[in-house]
Design an enzyme around this catalytic site. Structure first.
Site, PDB file in Angstrom:
ATOM      1  N   LYS A  58      26.341  -4.560  -0.663  1.00 24.33           N
ATOM      2  CA  LYS A  58      27.700  -4.288  -0.620  1.00 24.33           C
ATOM      3  C   LYS A  58      28.294  -3.899   0.514  1.00 24.33           C
ATOM      4  O   LYS A  58      29.630  -3.691   0.531  1.00 24.33           O
ATOM      5  CB  LYS A  58      28.167  -3.665  -1.632  1.00 24.33           C
ATOM      6  CG  LYS A  58      27.675  -4.462  -3.256  1.00 24.33           C
ATOM      7  CD  LYS A  58      28.203  -3.673  -4.372  1.00 24.33           C
ATOM      8  CE  LYS A  58      27.734  -3.994  -5.753  1.00 24.33           C
ATOM      9  NZ  LYS A  58      27.715  -3.038  -6.796  1.00 24.33           N
TER      10      LYS A  58
ATOM     11  N   ARG B 197       0.705  -1.194  -0.029  1.00 27.33           N
ATOM     12  CA  ARG B 197       0.210   0.045   0.009  1.00 27.33           C
ATOM     13  C   ARG B 197       0.804   1.486   0.045  1.00 27.33           C
ATOM     14  O   ARG B 197       0.622   2.146  -0.710  1.00 27.33           O
ATOM     15  CB  ARG B 197      -0.976   0.221   1.378  1.00 27.33           C
ATOM     16  CG  ARG B 197      -2.238  -0.784   1.023  1.00 27.33           C
ATOM     17  CD  ARG B 197      -2.482  -1.402   2.527  1.00 27.33           C
ATOM     18  NE  ARG B 197      -1.581  -2.317   2.838  1.00 27.33           N
ATOM     19  CZ  ARG B 197      -1.996  -3.590   2.550  1.00 27.33           C
ATOM     20  NH1 ARG B 197      -2.939  -3.987   2.063  1.00 27.33           N
ATOM     21  NH2 ARG B 197      -0.799  -4.572   2.493  1.00 27.33           N
ATOM     22  N   THR B 198       1.698   1.287   1.055  1.00 30.35           N
ATOM     23  CA  THR B 198       2.475   2.620   1.048  1.00 30.35           C
ATOM     24  C   THR B 198       3.453   2.928   0.083  1.00 30.35           C
ATOM     25  O   THR B 198       3.292   4.005  -0.576  1.00 30.35           O
ATOM     26  CB  THR B 198       3.267   2.428   2.371  1.00 30.35           C
ATOM     27  OG1 THR B 198       2.506   1.884   3.325  1.00 30.35           O
ATOM     28  CG2 THR B 198       3.793   3.731   2.701  1.00 30.35           C
TER      29      THR B 198
ATOM     30  N   ARG C  30      11.273   3.842   4.237  1.00 32.95           N
ATOM     31  CA  ARG C  30      10.804   3.131   4.979  1.00 32.95           C
ATOM     32  C   ARG C  30      11.802   2.270   5.467  1.00 32.95           C
ATOM     33  O   ARG C  30      12.636   1.658   4.633  1.00 32.95           O
ATOM     34  CB  ARG C  30       9.552   1.999   4.370  1.00 32.95           C
ATOM     35  CG  ARG C  30       9.397   0.897   5.498  1.00 32.95           C
ATOM     36  CD  ARG C  30       8.254  -0.117   5.095  1.00 32.95           C
ATOM     37  NE  ARG C  30       7.071   0.799   5.384  1.00 32.95           N
ATOM     38  CZ  ARG C  30       5.797   0.210   5.134  1.00 32.95           C
ATOM     39  NH1 ARG C  30       5.687  -1.005   4.864  1.00 32.95           N
ATOM     40  NH2 ARG C  30       4.654   0.830   5.290  1.00 32.95           N
TER      41      ARG C  30
ATOM     42  N   HIS D  63       4.335   6.003  11.697  1.00 30.31           N
ATOM     43  CA  HIS D  63       4.038   5.597  10.328  1.00 30.31           C
ATOM     44  C   HIS D  63       2.911   6.974  10.032  1.00 30.31           C
ATOM     45  O   HIS D  63       1.672   6.699   9.992  1.00 30.31           O
ATOM     46  CB  HIS D  63       3.333   4.359  10.120  1.00 30.31           C
ATOM     47  CG  HIS D  63       3.083   3.926   8.892  1.00 30.31           C
ATOM     48  ND1 HIS D  63       3.214   4.841   7.804  1.00 30.31           N
ATOM     49  CD2 HIS D  63       2.751   2.752   8.411  1.00 30.31           C
ATOM     50  CE1 HIS D  63       2.750   3.995   6.566  1.00 30.31           C
ATOM     51  NE2 HIS D  63       2.508   2.836   6.989  1.00 30.31           N
TER      52      HIS D  63
END
Ligand code: CP
Length: 314
Positions: A82, A54-55, A104, A132
């Site tokens: 890496k 969704r986000t 996120r 959030h």
């Protein structure tokens, strides 16, 4: 504000400003042609270090509908693999002059750290157990549209509160807007000293849901339980899963919310989730695009003010 890192720094009138602007984007998103130019010429980078449906999708759609050049970093294929640090990654991207960075990250506070290192406006798409903010804003918009107001409501947030950034951002926002917030869940999934946020705590669904206007269900966030106690799904559903019998304790017109992703038969009965008379889960997703458009629009206005009136002609 230069960034949207959490609900905590926002004043109630600023929350209302974002929601009012998002209403305009709900209307735009329902038009056959969904185009605005408010982010034209700006570059938006999406960096998702954790899974998202969704986000991530809604931030990408939001940026594109506003005319931004949107780039989704494939973090699994980036040089983080890496051994490059988050800060070095941020400085590298900063040198490419992005205007908006959406991130996120599994660590609480990682988004704030990023915001200190880059010139772009940073939007928190979820950081660990911390915040959030766009989820809380889209939930607030959904509640305001369904209930006609965003104050003096009784809102029950149910389930794994301890590991939930959604619960944290929501209880901060709903408290600021003067609602009565109840948290319902097993004591093992309740954060310590949470009463200090002015919420009521219950470990019994029926008692906690009594007279509620809004019922917000949460997933068991097993990925954050790192070695701790994980309840059996069967037992959990029996005690805390939302079914018709437990929902009958809430008001007759109570709405049922879930931020997604949901686990049917664990925290919610699939029949309730699909009941279009009670469940507003799809409306939440729709509001997500509008709220993210509003948040990026407002941050872009700040960027323009900081840059001054001149446009660079190349
Ligand atoms: N509600 C939410 O944040 O969903 P995603 O993890 O799918 O983005």
């Amino acid at each position: 504000h230069r960034h949207l890192l959490g609900i905590e720094p926002l004043r109630p009138e600023e929350i209302t400003t974002i929601l009012d602007l998002a209403e305009k984007y709900v209307d735009l998103n329902r038009q056959p042609v969904k185009r605005s130019k408010v982010l034209k010429g700006l570059t938006q980078i999406n960096m998702f270090f954790e899974a998202s449906t969704r986000t991530q999708a809604s931030f990408e759609i939001a940026g594109k509908r506003l005319g931004a050049d949107v780039m989704n970093m494939a973090m699994q294929a980036s040089s983080i693999k890496k051994g490059e640090t988050l800060i070095d990654t941020a400085l590298t991207l900063n040198a490419m002059h992005p205007d908006l960075i959406v991130m996120r990250h599994p660590n609480s506070g990682a988004v704030n750290l990023l915001a200190e290192k880059v010139n772009a406006a940073v939007l928190n798409a979820g950081d660990g157990k911390h915040e959030h903010p766009t989820q809380a804003l889209l939930d607030a918009l959904t509640i305001r549209r369904k209930k006609g107001r965003l104050h003096r409501l009784t809102i029950a947030i149910c389930g794994d509160i301890a590991h939930s950034r959604v619960a944290r951002s929501n209880l901060i926002l709903l408290g600021k807007m003067e609602n009565r917030v109840r948290l319902i869940g097993p004591p093992t999934l309740m954060p310590a000293k949470i009463e200090e946020f002015g919420v009521e705590v219950y470990d019994d669904m029926r008692a906690g849901l009594e007279g509620a206007d809004v019922v917000m269900m949460l997933r068991l966030q097993k990925e954050r339980m790192d070695g701790g106690f994980i309840p059996s799904e069967r037992e959990y559903y029996h005690r805390f899963g939302l079914d018709a019998e437990k929902l009958s304790y809430a008001k007759d017109d109570a709405i049922v919310m879930h931020p997604g992703p949901m686990n049917r038969g664990v925290e919610i009965d699939g029949v309730i989730a699909d009941d279009i008379n009670r469940s507003v889960i799809q409306e939440q997703v729709e509001m997500g695009v509008a709220v993210r458009m509003a948040a990026m629009d407002l941050l872009a206005r700040n960027l323009r003010e900081l840059a001054g009136p001149k446009e660079v002609m190349v």
